[in-house]
Design an enzyme around this catalytic site. Structure first.
Site, mmCIF file in Angstrom:
data_model
loop_
_atom_site.group_PDB
_atom_site.id
_atom_site.type_symbol
_atom_site.label_atom_id
_atom_site.label_comp_id
_atom_site.label_asym_id
_atom_site.label_seq_id
_atom_site.Cartn_x
_atom_site.Cartn_y
_atom_site.Cartn_z
ATOM 1 C CG ASP A 186 -0.256 -0.098 2.547
ATOM 2 O OD1 ASP A 186 0.781 0.328 2.629
ATOM 3 O OD2 ASP A 186 -0.981 -0.445 3.364
ATOM 4 C CB ALA A 187 0.256 4.645 0.479
ATOM 5 C CE LYS A 206 -3.526 -7.048 7.817
ATOM 6 N NZ LYS A 206 -4.211 -5.979 7.036
ATOM 7 C CE LYS A 244 -10.038 -0.182 2.010
ATOM 8 N NZ LYS A 244 -10.003 -0.426 3.388
ATOM 9 C CE LYS A 302 -5.153 -0.819 1.085
ATOM 10 N NZ LYS A 302 -5.462 -0.405 2.504
ATOM 11 C CG ASN A 332 -3.249 2.048 3.782
ATOM 12 O OD1 ASN A 332 -3.457 1.954 2.669
ATOM 13 N ND2 ASN A 332 -3.539 1.316 4.639
ATOM 14 C CG HIS A 378 -8.883 -2.883 9.984
ATOM 15 N ND1 HIS A 378 -7.828 -3.663 10.508
ATOM 16 C CD2 HIS A 378 -8.329 -2.769 8.530
ATOM 17 C CE1 HIS A 378 -6.861 -3.863 9.539
ATOM 18 N NE2 HIS A 378 -6.989 -3.427 8.566
#
Length: 374
Positions: free
Chosen positions: A26-27, A62, A175, A177, A207, A307
């Site tokens: 992700d970002a 994670k 959704k 990113k 994010n 989430h």
């Protein structure tokens, strides 16, 4: 019929690293703050009682923290032995004090969460009810959106293909990113996906990678897309910045997944720093704490979109008075023998008792460490 007390006689902890088929970015990866994610560290707890009842729960981490969660749970779990498994709040408090020196949030309560979830699974199984019904459901299904197909490591064509598959499978929202260093690339990707999915509800997730100025500028651009929400535009603990965005923008602001206690979420709510709150039961300490949080959110008239961990959150979301969104991830599928059913944009609450999940043989094979405390 008089109640016959039961007692916790065994607690089995299992560390199970779940490999991901493709490294996930992700970002945070593109801004250099994290490496691509290659696995999810799962902590599973299986509880047994003197009367032969059982329950299963899990937590996760994670990129880092999985071994630490397992180690902490191993240290404190003994405090639950001999307790009546129906007294979940009492057990939670006892476990919390057993590990109080490392605090009441973050890793400490995330380890405790797996035990708490297992106790709720056990208690609802004993009642012969799905967890949602045990808690008191407002509906038998919840709106669902796919988030595992829109990561930034995937090309635009790949994201479009995954969105098509999701919609055809009955997913109700998509959704993607955002948060790349080049905001123009974000807009390029969003334009392509928005056109591709047509009227399907669409969300974006930065994010936490924008500063306040970028978030406001991007938010004003994103207002024209009629998005369901903009997720984590700022650092998760920038409550004031999020509050400013909720006032300045037409698009709803969603955040909360990275907060690891009810206290942090209370501040989010009190500062009106979001329109949609996104708590995570394993991260805040389990179902006991999540339900406290839902009461606060309901009082503040907030929408809720939990989430990750749909196997838990579908039940909890169904117990919330307002319509919710639940995130559909297929990452955890290999761990369980059962699958969440999707139809007409909604996730169906399982009719099986408890959470309605059992560990697969594959999960057992992936187990790297396990211990039974009795």
């Amino acid at each position: 019929m008089n109640y016959q007390p039961d007692s916790v006689t065994s607690i089995t902890l299992s560390a199970i690293p779940l490999p991901l088929a493709t490294p996930i970015s992700d970002a945070k990866v593109f801004t250099g703050r994290q490496k691509p994610m290659t696995e999810v560290a799962m902590l599973f707890v299986e509880i047994g009682t003197a009367e032969g009842c059982s329950g299963i729960g899990f937590s996760y981490s994670k990129r880092a923290g999985g071994p630490a969660q397992y180690a902490h749970a191993k240290e404190i779990a003994e405090a639950a032995l001999g307790e009546d498994p129906n007294d979940i709040e009492k057990i939670y408090t006892k476990l919390l004090w057993a590990g109080a020196s490392v605090g009441r949030s973050g890793l400490a309560t995330q380890a405790l969460a797996a035990i708490d979830v297992a106790l709720y699974d056990l208690k609802s199984k004993r009642a012969g009810l799905p967890l949602a019904k045990f808690l008191g459901a407002h509906r038998d299904s919840v709106r669902t959106y796919n988030t595992s197909g829109g990561f930034l490591h995937a090309s635009i064509d790949e994201v479009k293909d995954r969105a098509t598959q999701s919609i055809e499978q009955g997913i109700g929202g998509i959704k993607i990113k955002v948060g790349l260093p080049d905001s123009a690339e974000d807009i390029k990707r969003l334009d392509a996906i928005a056109e591709h999915v047509g009227g399907t509800p669409l969300m974006v997730d930065a994010n936490q990678q924008w500063d306040r100025t970028t978030a406001l500028r991007m938010g004003r651009v994103l207002d024209r897309y009629n998005l369901v929400w903009i997720e984590e535009p700022l650092d998760a603990h920038d409550f004031e910045g999020h509050a400013r965005l909720t006032t300045a923008l037409d698009t709803p602001i969603a955040t909360g997944e990275m907060l690891s206690s009810v206290a942090e979420h209370r501040r989010l709510i009190e500062t009106r720093a979001c329109d949609i709150i996104q708590p995570d039961a394993p991260r805040v300490g389990g179902i006991s704490q999540f339900m406290r949080l839902l009461a606060l959110a309901d009082e503040a008239a907030l929408d809720v979109a939990p989430h990750f961990a749909m196997e838990i959150h579908a039940h909890l979301a169904a117990s919330y008075p307002r319509e919710t969104w639940v995130e559909h991830f297929d990452w955890l599928d290999p761990l369980f023998n059962e699958r969440m059913e999707i139809a007409d944009g909604r996730m169906i609450i399982p009719d099986r008792s408890g959470l309605g999940i059992t560990l697969s043989e594959q999960a057992r094979r992936w187990t790297t460490d396990t211990v039974t405390i009795d």
